[in-house]
Design an enzyme around this catalytic site. Structure first.
Site, PDB file in Angstrom:
ATOM      1  N   LYS A 110       0.835  -1.203   0.000  1.00 41.73           N
ATOM      2  CA  LYS A 110       0.000   0.000   0.000  1.00 41.73           C
ATOM      3  C   LYS A 110       0.870   1.254   0.000  1.00 41.73           C
ATOM      4  CE  LYS A 110      -4.715  -0.014   1.361  1.00 41.73           C
ATOM      5  NZ  LYS A 110      -5.774   0.107   2.344  1.00 41.73           N
ATOM      6  N   LYS A 189      -1.228 -14.590  -9.334  1.00 35.83           N
ATOM      7  CA  LYS A 189      -1.800 -15.250  -8.166  1.00 35.83           C
ATOM      8  C   LYS A 189      -3.284 -14.902  -8.046  1.00 35.83           C
ATOM      9  CE  LYS A 189      -2.327 -14.416  -3.521  1.00 35.83           C
ATOM     10  NZ  LYS A 189      -2.192 -13.473  -2.461  1.00 35.83           N
ATOM     11  N   LYS A 192      -8.629 -11.619  -4.627  1.00 39.27           N
ATOM     12  CA  LYS A 192      -9.764 -10.692  -4.790  1.00 39.27           C
ATOM     13  C   LYS A 192      -9.282  -9.333  -5.266  1.00 39.27           C
ATOM     14  CE  LYS A 192     -11.557 -13.035  -1.110  1.00 39.27           C
ATOM     15  NZ  LYS A 192     -11.673 -13.120   0.320  1.00 39.27           N
TER      16      LYS A 192
HETATM   17  P1  TYM Z   1      -6.972 -14.597   3.387  1.00 42.97           P
HETATM   18  O1  TYM Z   1      -8.349 -14.409   3.923  1.00 42.97           O
HETATM   19  O2  TYM Z   1      -6.447 -13.593   2.438  1.00 42.97           O
HETATM   20  O3  TYM Z   1      -6.869 -16.001   2.681  1.00 42.97           O
HETATM   21  C1  TYM Z   1      -7.298 -17.205   3.303  1.00 42.97           C
HETATM   22  C2  TYM Z   1      -6.348 -18.325   2.943  1.00 42.97           C
HETATM   23  O4  TYM Z   1      -6.353 -18.539   1.530  1.00 42.97           O
HETATM   24  C3  TYM Z   1      -5.001 -18.585   1.056  1.00 42.97           C
HETATM   25  N1  TYM Z   1      -4.941 -18.091  -0.329  1.00 42.97           N
HETATM   26  C4  TYM Z   1      -4.281 -18.717  -1.317  1.00 42.97           C
HETATM   27  N2  TYM Z   1      -3.573 -19.854  -1.336  1.00 42.97           N
HETATM   28  C5  TYM Z   1      -3.025 -20.243  -2.524  1.00 42.97           C
HETATM   29  N3  TYM Z   1      -3.187 -19.536  -3.686  1.00 42.97           N
HETATM   30  C6  TYM Z   1      -3.896 -18.392  -3.721  1.00 42.97           C
HETATM   31  N4  TYM Z   1      -4.052 -17.737  -4.868  1.00 42.97           N
HETATM   32  C7  TYM Z   1      -4.485 -17.924  -2.493  1.00 42.97           C
HETATM   33  N5  TYM Z   1      -5.247 -16.851  -2.148  1.00 42.97           N
HETATM   34  C8  TYM Z   1      -5.510 -16.965  -0.817  1.00 42.97           C
HETATM   35  C9  TYM Z   1      -4.233 -17.670   2.019  1.00 42.97           C
HETATM   36  O5  TYM Z   1      -2.858 -17.953   2.007  1.00 42.97           O
HETATM   37  C10 TYM Z   1      -4.908 -18.015   3.336  1.00 42.97           C
HETATM   38  O6  TYM Z   1      -4.318 -19.153   3.935  1.00 42.97           O
HETATM   39  N6  TYM Z   1      -4.191 -12.989   7.219  1.00 42.97           N
HETATM   40  C11 TYM Z   1      -4.974 -14.123   6.721  1.00 42.97           C
HETATM   41  C12 TYM Z   1      -6.125 -14.495   7.642  1.00 42.97           C
HETATM   42  C13 TYM Z   1      -5.710 -14.781   9.032  1.00 42.97           C
HETATM   43  C14 TYM Z   1      -4.995 -15.943   9.486  1.00 42.97           C
HETATM   44  C15 TYM Z   1      -4.849 -15.767  10.889  1.00 42.97           C
HETATM   45  C16 TYM Z   1      -4.496 -17.068   8.833  1.00 42.97           C
HETATM   46  C17 TYM Z   1      -5.925 -14.002  10.120  1.00 42.97           C
HETATM   47  N7  TYM Z   1      -5.436 -14.586  11.228  1.00 42.97           N
HETATM   48  C18 TYM Z   1      -4.179 -16.735  11.661  1.00 42.97           C
HETATM   49  C19 TYM Z   1      -3.821 -18.045   9.626  1.00 42.97           C
HETATM   50  C20 TYM Z   1      -3.682 -17.861  11.003  1.00 42.97           C
HETATM   51  C21 TYM Z   1      -5.535 -13.740   5.362  1.00 42.97           C
HETATM   52  O7  TYM Z   1      -5.693 -12.591   5.060  1.00 42.97           O
HETATM   53  O8  TYM Z   1      -5.955 -14.791   4.615  1.00 42.97           O
END
Ligand code: TYM
Length: 324
Positions: A110, A189, A192
């Site tokens: 950002k 990748k 969203k």
């Molecule tokens: P988030 O909500 O962006 O994504 C959820 C999970 O999906 C995986 N992911 C992917 N894996 C492979 N290829 C892709 N193109 C792809 N897009 C998304 C992400 O790696 C994730 O595992 N910060 C985290 C949420 C969170 C979290 C936590 C995760 C908050 N607290 C504690 C683990 C432990 C996040 O924004 O994920």
């Protein structure tokens, strides 16, 4: 194994979320501790319409249950139903060095684009560390983009322990090489924020349209094609058995097959793979009270563990173990 992961309710879940994370949540349910939560506090850094957030949270619960998360084997809850996590965030923040957060990608990206970031986005990784550490988690199934955050979590736990004595357990990211970075329709990748996602629960007509829009190269129909560099093949690999993968790779290499046909094969594979989940989702949609009960029961269980760990942390830093 104490498994924990979270997913943000920022829109409909897509194939990247499924193959990168949700499929592992399901494979790892039934462990000594299998905790999965909807990261609604994290989502507040981007979703600023309460009605939209409420709807997203409901959809997130329905999607996870429909995809096979079983409340008898796993604990599903809303992050905000365990307020102890924000308390631990503060306690961790007091030992977090700024430079550690400066280099975290969400904030850095950002800043690089000249967009003003707020403190929530800057401290986002500390909340995530609290999410993980508050359940003494050992194993965190995530996609590649979250590895950095698990590393920060380990750094913070180590720093806390070095300051106050052994209190927090060091977790490890659980990442599957083949699905750590699922490509989107533009071959970048899937995300969203890049507008290139393939949603899991999409109507068949729209799903076909999205799959048909996946970018491919201009190799003519008759010519042999390279499967490994094609997003359609890369996505198919996630669904297919090794034999099915090999069969499609052969057709690429033999020539005479257009990309349209490969996309149709991918579409059919997706419809078969998610067919049952579609049916389960319809059943859960008709039972909102049951879904709410699952979330409440999950929060209850998660909170009991969180309280135990926060008491340990409070005592370690010289506060009363429990608030009076
Ligand atoms: P988030 O909500 O962006 O994504 C959820 C999970 O999906 C995986 N992911 C992917 N894996 C492979 N290829 C892709 N193109 C792809 N897009 C998304 C992400 O790696 C994730 O595992 N910060 C985290 C949420 C969170 C979290 C936590 C995760 C908050 N607290 C504690 C683990 C432990 C996040 O924004 O994920």
């Amino acid at each position: 194994m104490k498994v924990l992961s979270g997913i943000q309710p920022t829109g409909r879940f897509h194939w990247g979320n499924y193959f990168g994370a949700i499929r592992q949540y399901i494979a790892l349910q039934g462990q000594e501790q299998s905790f999965y939560f909807i990261a609604d506090l994290h989502a507040l850094t981007t979703v600023r319409e309460p009605a939209v957030l409420r709807q997203n949270i409901k959809d997130a619960a329905l999607d996870l249950l429909a995809l096979g998360l079983d409340p008898a084997k796993a604990t599903l809850f809303r992050q905000s139903d365990v307020p102890e996590v924000t308390e631990l965030t503060w306690l961790l923040m007091t030992i977090t060095q700024m430079h550690l957060l400066d280099k975290c990608h969400a904030f850095k990206d950002k800043k690089a684009k000249g967009i003003a970031a707020d403190a929530g986005l800057f401290t986002y990784p500390v909340l995530m560390a609290a999410d993980i550490l508050i359940y003494d988690s050992t194993t965190v199934p995530v996609g590649a983009d979250q590895i950095q955050h698990v590393e920060v979590t380990r750094d913070l736990a180590q720093r806390f322990n070095a300051t106050y004595g052994e209190t927090l357990h060091l977790p490890e990211a659980y990442v599957l090489d083949d699905s750590a970075k699922v490509p989107g329709t533009d071959r970048e990748k899937m995300s969203k924020s890049y507008n290139n996602t393939i949603p899991i629960f999409e109507t068949p007509r729209k799903l076909r349209k999205i799959i048909m829009s996946i970018q491919t190269d201009s190799t003519p129909m008759e010519a042999a094609k390279v499967p490994e560099t094609c997003a359609v093949y890369q996505l198919f690999k996630l669904f297919g058995t090794p034999a099915q993968q090999a069969a499609l790779a052969d057709r690429y290499q033999a020539g005479g097959m257009g990309y349209g046909e490969a996309k149709e094969t991918l579409y059919q594979a997706a419809m078969t793979h998610f067919g049952e989940a579609f049916e389960r989702r319809t059943r859960f949609e008709a039972a909102p009270d049951q879904v709410e009960d699952i979330l409440r029961e999950g929060a209850h269980r998660a909170r009991a563990k969180a309280r135990e760990v926060v008491e340990r942390v409070r005592s370690a830093c010289g506060l009363t173990a429990k608030p009076v």
